[in-house]
Design an enzyme around this catalytic site. Structure first.
Site, PDB file in Angstrom:
ATOM      1  N   LYS A   1      17.823   0.361  39.427  1.00  0.00           N
ATOM      2  CA  LYS A   1      18.194  -1.026  39.141  1.00  0.00           C
ATOM      3  C   LYS A   1      18.629  -1.625  40.481  1.00  0.00           C
ATOM      4  O   LYS A   1      19.821  -1.680  40.800  1.00  0.00           O
ATOM      5  CB  LYS A   1      19.317  -1.051  38.097  1.00  0.00           C
ATOM      6  CG  LYS A   1      19.501  -2.385  37.428  1.00  0.00           C
ATOM      7  CD  LYS A   1      20.438  -2.262  36.230  1.00  0.00           C
ATOM      8  CE  LYS A   1      20.894  -3.615  35.746  1.00  0.00           C
ATOM      9  NZ  LYS A   1      19.820  -4.518  35.336  1.00  0.00           N
TER      10      LYS A   1
HETATM   11  N1  PPE Z   1      15.126  -4.086  31.661  1.00  0.00           N
HETATM   12  C1  PPE Z   1      15.530  -4.759  32.768  1.00  0.00           C
HETATM   13  C2  PPE Z   1      14.511  -5.154  33.763  1.00  0.00           C
HETATM   14  C3  PPE Z   1      16.883  -5.068  32.928  1.00  0.00           C
HETATM   15  O1  PPE Z   1      17.270  -5.739  34.014  1.00  0.00           O
HETATM   16  C4  PPE Z   1      17.822  -4.698  31.948  1.00  0.00           C
HETATM   17  C5  PPE Z   1      19.276  -5.030  32.111  1.00  0.00           C
HETATM   18  C6  PPE Z   1      17.367  -3.994  30.810  1.00  0.00           C
HETATM   19  C7  PPE Z   1      16.015  -3.692  30.718  1.00  0.00           C
HETATM   20  C8  PPE Z   1      18.309  -3.519  29.740  1.00  0.00           C
HETATM   21  O2  PPE Z   1      19.150  -2.477  30.208  1.00  0.00           O
HETATM   22  P1  PPE Z   1      20.610  -2.235  29.615  1.00  0.00           P
HETATM   23  O3  PPE Z   1      21.441  -3.404  30.003  1.00  0.00           O
HETATM   24  O4  PPE Z   1      21.054  -0.979  30.252  1.00  0.00           O
HETATM   25  O5  PPE Z   1      20.458  -2.128  28.165  1.00  0.00           O
HETATM   26  N2  PPE Z   1      19.530  -6.261  32.752  1.00  0.00           N
HETATM   27  C9  PPE Z   1      20.854  -6.555  33.239  1.00  0.00           C
HETATM   28  C10 PPE Z   1      20.819  -7.716  34.213  1.00  0.00           C
HETATM   29  C11 PPE Z   1      20.316  -8.973  33.614  1.00  0.00           C
HETATM   30  C12 PPE Z   1      20.280 -10.112  34.564  1.00  0.00           C
HETATM   31  O6  PPE Z   1      19.421 -10.956  34.347  1.00  0.00           O
HETATM   32  O7  PPE Z   1      21.085 -10.200  35.505  1.00  0.00           O
HETATM   33  C13 PPE Z   1      21.839  -6.806  32.119  1.00  0.00           C
HETATM   34  O8  PPE Z   1      21.443  -6.994  30.974  1.00  0.00           O
HETATM   35  O9  PPE Z   1      23.034  -6.808  32.404  1.00  0.00           O
END
Ligand code: PPE
Length: 304
Positions: free
Chosen positions: A159
């Site tokens: 990430k």
């Molecule tokens: N895919 C991506 C590309 C992603 O950035 C997130 C989180 C997820 C899936 C879901 O992951 P999780 O939060 O562990 O369930 N995205 C983070 C950042 C968003 C943003 O736009 O800034 C978030 O949800 O905090």
């Protein structure tokens, strides 16, 4: 969405005033996106504020750092404590939490191994990412013409800050055409995830989400939902999906920390409809869990 200010931000081991949490313009991470971050949420529960799967998120931050050979100078436990301290100090009972570890100020260039890694943890009150109406009635989604970066270009398992340029291209594109969110395919044409959410398909009672090998982030909400759905008795699969699998779904929804559980009511101008029963059940159990109203997953709540 402008940032609601709170008092303090944790920066390299100290709490500093919100307005003083600044960096030099020659910070490495600002030029090359050489940072890794997390998005976490804390919710108000009957037993006080609790962070959802905080330790899991900090472990993922460390894994993201490892992919970029970036040693984060604080352990998972130290970052957990820093987060709890920052929440307590700012007296917020629910908030979004943004830890960031980035290459700081000292040298430019593409070999950053001598550049120090700075770490911050910021918190602020943040409503659900795709809006309350999205949670209730679903969002309109379009598949972006931008493909997800592949694992041998920029590993989606990390990430990393710079990776989000890809999501920004996709999100800007579909918002410009009036949609609420984008889904990205990988270079082979398989579904990966949303710009900042994982995606789930429900068809004939079976729940499917793309595997992380597609380029989908190993989402912590995704993992939680898979567990909850199995416990509810659903068959849950990780399998490659093509765009027509989205078109033919009975139900579709997004999962993510910022977005939470968001039904998709339209995909590429094809109607999915109002949120269906499976999505509703998942939403109910998820929101009850994070608000401390369902004890089955109480171990996921880390009280501050
Ligand atoms: N895919 C991506 C590309 C992603 O950035 C997130 C989180 C997820 C899936 C879901 O992951 P999780 O939060 O562990 O369930 N995205 C983070 C950042 C968003 C943003 O736009 O800034 C978030 O949800 O905090």
């Amino acid at each position: 969405m402008s940032l609601p200010k709170v008092d303090k931000i944790w920066m390299n081991g100290e709490l500093v005033d919100w307005d003083d949490a600044n960096v030099h313009v020659l910070t490495h991470g600002l030029h090359y996106g050489s940072g890794v971050f997390e998005g976490i949420r804390a919710y108000k529960t009957p037993k006080g504020t609790a962070v959802f799967r905080l330790t899991e998120h900090m472990k993922r931050l460390h894994r993201s750092g490892k992919i970029y050979a970036m040693d984060i100078p604080y352990t998972v436990d130290e970052l957990v404590e820093a987060t709890k301290l920052t929440i307590r100090e700012n007296k917020v009972d629910s908030c979004y939490i943004r830890p960031l570890a980035y290459r700081g100020y000292s040298e430019m260039g593409l070999f950053p191994q001598r550049v120090p890694v700075d770490v911050v943890v910021a918190v602020w009150p943040w409503g659900t990412y795709l809006g309350e109406d999205g949670i209730k009635h679903g969002v309109r989604v379009r598949i972006s013409s931008f493909r997800r970066h592949e694992a041998n270009a920029a590993p989606p398992a990390a990430k990393a800050s710079g990776h989000y340029l890809n999501s920004i291209l996709a999100k800007q594109e579909v918002l410009a055409s009036g949609y609420d969110e984008a889904i990205l395919l990988n270079s082979e044409g398989y579904v990966t995830d949303g710009s900042g959410e994982n995606v789930f398909v429900v068809r004939d009672g079976v729940i499917t989400t793309p595997p992380t090998s597609s380029g989908a982030l190993e989402g912590i909400t995704r993992d939680s939902v898979m567990k909850m759905a199995k416990d509810l008795g659903y068959e849950v699969r990780e399998a490659d999906l093509v765009r027509s699998d989205l078109y033919l779904a009975d139900e579709l929804f997004f999962t993510g920390t910022a977005a939470e559980i968001v039904p998709i009511r339209e995909i590429d101008d094809r109607l999915v409809g109002e949120p269906g029963p499976v999505t509703r059940k998942i939403q109910d159990i998820f929101f009850a869990t994070v608000h401390g109203e369902d004890d089955r997953y109480a171990s996921w709540l880390e009280h501050v």
